[in-house]
Design a protein around this motif. Structure first.
Motif, PDB file in Angstrom:
ATOM      1  N   MET A   1       0.838  -1.195   0.000  1.00 46.29           N
ATOM      2  CA  MET A   1       0.000   0.000   0.000  1.00 46.29           C
ATOM      3  C   MET A   1       0.879   1.252   0.000  1.00 46.29           C
ATOM      4  O   MET A   1       1.863   1.312   0.721  1.00 46.29           O
ATOM      5  CB  MET A   1      -0.885   0.025   1.252  1.00 46.29           C
ATOM      6  CG  MET A   1      -2.042  -0.959   1.218  1.00 46.29           C
ATOM      7  SD  MET A   1      -3.297  -0.384   0.064  1.00 46.29           S
ATOM      8  CE  MET A   1      -4.587  -1.538   0.441  1.00 46.29           C
ATOM      9  N   PRO A   2       0.523   2.238  -0.782  1.00 45.44           N
ATOM     10  CA  PRO A   2       1.337   3.467  -0.813  1.00 45.44           C
ATOM     11  C   PRO A   2       1.123   4.334   0.437  1.00 45.44           C
ATOM     12  O   PRO A   2       0.129   4.170   1.147  1.00 45.44           O
ATOM     13  CB  PRO A   2       0.804   4.189  -2.053  1.00 45.44           C
ATOM     14  CG  PRO A   2      -0.602   3.730  -2.171  1.00 45.44           C
ATOM     15  CD  PRO A   2      -0.624   2.304  -1.682  1.00 45.44           C
ATOM     16  N   GLN A   3       2.074   5.241   0.625  1.00 49.18           N
ATOM     17  CA  GLN A   3       1.881   6.224   1.696  1.00 49.18           C
ATOM     18  C   GLN A   3       0.680   7.087   1.322  1.00 49.18           C
ATOM     19  O   GLN A   3       0.565   7.567   0.188  1.00 49.18           O
ATOM     20  CB  GLN A   3       3.119   7.107   1.836  1.00 49.18           C
ATOM     21  CG  GLN A   3       2.989   8.126   2.942  1.00 49.18           C
ATOM     22  CD  GLN A   3       4.266   8.941   3.140  1.00 49.18           C
ATOM     23  OE1 GLN A   3       5.238   8.755   2.419  1.00 49.18           O
ATOM     24  NE2 GLN A   3       4.246   9.820   4.100  1.00 49.18           N
ATOM     25  N   ARG A   4      -0.245   7.273   2.274  1.00 49.62           N
ATOM     26  CA  ARG A   4      -1.437   8.076   2.008  1.00 49.62           C
ATOM     27  C   ARG A   4      -1.112   9.566   2.154  1.00 49.62           C
ATOM     28  O   ARG A   4      -0.165   9.942   2.838  1.00 49.62           O
ATOM     29  CB  ARG A   4      -2.574   7.734   2.967  1.00 49.62           C
ATOM     30  CG  ARG A   4      -2.905   6.284   3.186  1.00 49.62           C
ATOM     31  CD  ARG A   4      -2.976   5.407   1.980  1.00 49.62           C
ATOM     32  NE  ARG A   4      -3.615   4.155   2.328  1.00 49.62           N
ATOM     33  CZ  ARG A   4      -3.020   3.104   2.907  1.00 49.62           C
ATOM     34  NH1 ARG A   4      -1.735   3.156   3.194  1.00 49.62           N
ATOM     35  NH2 ARG A   4      -3.700   2.008   3.199  1.00 49.62           N
ATOM     36  N   LYS A   5      -1.970  10.378   1.555  1.00 52.24           N
ATOM     37  CA  LYS A   5      -1.795  11.829   1.688  1.00 52.24           C
ATOM     38  C   LYS A   5      -2.136  12.297   3.092  1.00 52.24           C
ATOM     39  O   LYS A   5      -1.565  13.253   3.603  1.00 52.24           O
ATOM     40  CB  LYS A   5      -2.683  12.558   0.675  1.00 52.24           C
ATOM     41  CG  LYS A   5      -2.211  12.371  -0.749  1.00 52.24           C
ATOM     42  CD  LYS A   5      -3.096  13.136  -1.704  1.00 52.24           C
ATOM     43  CE  LYS A   5      -2.651  12.857  -3.137  1.00 52.24           C
ATOM     44  NZ  LYS A   5      -3.691  13.186  -4.108  1.00 52.24           N
ATOM     45  N   ARG A   6      -3.108  11.605   3.710  1.00 56.43           N
ATOM     46  CA  ARG A   6      -3.543  12.006   5.051  1.00 56.43           C
ATOM     47  C   ARG A   6      -3.742  10.775   5.928  1.00 56.43           C
ATOM     48  O   ARG A   6      -4.170   9.729   5.446  1.00 56.43           O
ATOM     49  CB  ARG A   6      -4.853  12.783   5.009  1.00 56.43           C
ATOM     50  CG  ARG A   6      -4.735  14.113   4.374  1.00 56.43           C
ATOM     51  CD  ARG A   6      -6.010  14.943   4.535  1.00 56.43           C
ATOM     52  NE  ARG A   6      -5.749  16.285   4.050  1.00 56.43           N
ATOM     53  CZ  ARG A   6      -5.794  16.623   2.758  1.00 56.43           C
ATOM     54  NH1 ARG A   6      -6.137  15.751   1.851  1.00 56.43           N
ATOM     55  NH2 ARG A   6      -5.521  17.864   2.391  1.00 56.43           N
ATOM     56  N   GLY A  47      -7.274   3.402  -0.112  1.00 53.95           N
ATOM     57  CA  GLY A  47      -6.043   2.802  -0.624  1.00 53.95           C
ATOM     58  C   GLY A  47      -4.934   3.784  -0.916  1.00 53.95           C
ATOM     59  O   GLY A  47      -3.754   3.445  -0.808  1.00 53.95           O
ATOM     60  N   THR A  48      -5.300   5.019  -1.300  1.00 50.45           N
ATOM     61  CA  THR A  48      -4.266   5.958  -1.743  1.00 50.45           C
ATOM     62  C   THR A  48      -4.309   7.310  -1.039  1.00 50.45           C
ATOM     63  O   THR A  48      -3.308   7.998  -0.954  1.00 50.45           O
ATOM     64  CB  THR A  48      -4.407   6.245  -3.255  1.00 50.45           C
ATOM     65  OG1 THR A  48      -5.736   6.742  -3.491  1.00 50.45           O
ATOM     66  CG2 THR A  48      -4.159   4.995  -4.076  1.00 50.45           C
ATOM     67  N   GLU A  49      -5.488   7.702  -0.552  1.00 54.31           N
ATOM     68  CA  GLU A  49      -5.635   9.081  -0.067  1.00 54.31           C
ATOM     69  C   GLU A  49      -5.603   9.226   1.446  1.00 54.31           C
ATOM     70  O   GLU A  49      -4.897  10.093   1.973  1.00 54.31           O
ATOM     71  CB  GLU A  49      -6.966   9.664  -0.568  1.00 54.31           C
ATOM     72  CG  GLU A  49      -7.101   9.736  -2.064  1.00 54.31           C
ATOM     73  CD  GLU A  49      -6.169  10.755  -2.694  1.00 54.31           C
ATOM     74  OE1 GLU A  49      -6.077  11.854  -2.139  1.00 54.31           O
ATOM     75  OE2 GLU A  49      -5.544  10.434  -3.705  1.00 54.31           O
ATOM     76  N   VAL A  50      -6.394   8.430   2.142  1.00 51.00           N
ATOM     77  CA  VAL A  50      -6.596   8.646   3.575  1.00 51.00           C
ATOM     78  C   VAL A  50      -6.647   7.310   4.309  1.00 51.00           C
ATOM     79  O   VAL A  50      -7.377   6.403   3.898  1.00 51.00           O
ATOM     80  CB  VAL A  50      -7.929   9.382   3.860  1.00 51.00           C
ATOM     81  CG1 VAL A  50      -8.046   9.739   5.339  1.00 51.00           C
ATOM     82  CG2 VAL A  50      -8.065  10.624   3.005  1.00 51.00           C
ATOM     83  N   ARG A  51      -5.889   7.214   5.396  1.00 46.49           N
ATOM     84  CA  ARG A  51      -5.984   6.025   6.244  1.00 46.49           C
ATOM     85  C   ARG A  51      -6.497   6.440   7.620  1.00 46.49           C
ATOM     86  O   ARG A  51      -5.988   7.398   8.208  1.00 46.49           O
ATOM     87  CB  ARG A  51      -4.629   5.344   6.381  1.00 46.49           C
ATOM     88  CG  ARG A  51      -4.671   4.115   7.269  1.00 46.49           C
ATOM     89  CD  ARG A  51      -3.458   3.238   7.077  1.00 46.49           C
ATOM     90  NE  ARG A  51      -3.391   2.165   8.045  1.00 46.49           N
ATOM     91  CZ  ARG A  51      -4.098   1.041   7.979  1.00 46.49           C
ATOM     92  NH1 ARG A  51      -4.937   0.847   6.986  1.00 46.49           N
ATOM     93  NH2 ARG A  51      -3.974   0.111   8.889  1.00 46.49           N
ATOM     94  N   ALA A  52      -7.493   5.735   8.100  1.00 48.19           N
ATOM     95  CA  ALA A  52      -8.036   5.998   9.436  1.00 48.19           C
ATOM     96  C   ALA A  52      -7.412   5.017  10.421  1.00 48.19           C
ATOM     97  O   ALA A  52      -7.621   3.811  10.312  1.00 48.19           O
ATOM     98  CB  ALA A  52      -9.552   5.846   9.428  1.00 48.19           C
TER      99      ALA A  52
END
Ligand code: FES
Length: 126
Positions: A1-6, A47-52
């Motif tokens: 998984m890529p590093q998320r933006k937030r 997957g790409t933008e935000v991880r909670a």
């Protein structure tokens, strides 16, 4: 998984019932975290933008449930399940939900809670 933006850090700290500060878990934060993850996935943001993620105490318990939004460096507070769709919509647009953003004064423990904590400490010392 890529590093998320937030990354959203949802405090799920739990204290015993009756403590002056209360806790985010006692105010339903575990359910908020689960629903937030579900909404982010449904919107294709997970997957790409935000991880909670879950978090321990963020030291704004009286304003909980609390969510820290990084790297933007702001906190949401007093979050209810009915706020989550608006939060996710905002994340999709790169915008904050201003009515939920904690102000600098929200980071100060309210006087009545501080006094109750001091009284409890004194009582324990006898
Ligand atoms: S218990 Fe959630 S901020 Fe302290």
């Amino acid at each position: 998984m890529p590093q998320r933006k937030r990354y959203l850090f949802v405090c799920v700290n739990r204290r015993p019932d009756g403590t002056p500060k209360g806790s985010c878990a006692a105010r339903g934060a575990e359910g908020l975290h689960a629903r937030l993850k579900q909404l982010l996935k449904e919107r294709g943001l997970a997957g790409t933008e935000v991880r909670a993620c879950t978090s321990s105490c963020l030291d704004t318990c009286w304003a909980g449930p609390t969510i820290a939004v990084e790297p933007d460096n702001y906190f949401y507070g007093r979050v209810k399940e009915t706020d989550l769709e608006e939060i996710v919509d905002g994340l999709a647009r790169g915008e904050r939900v201003e009515r939920l953003v904690l102000s600098p004064s929200d980071f100060e423990m309210p006087r009545d809670i501080r006094e109750r904590e001091q009284a409890e400490r004194k009582a324990k010392l006898g």
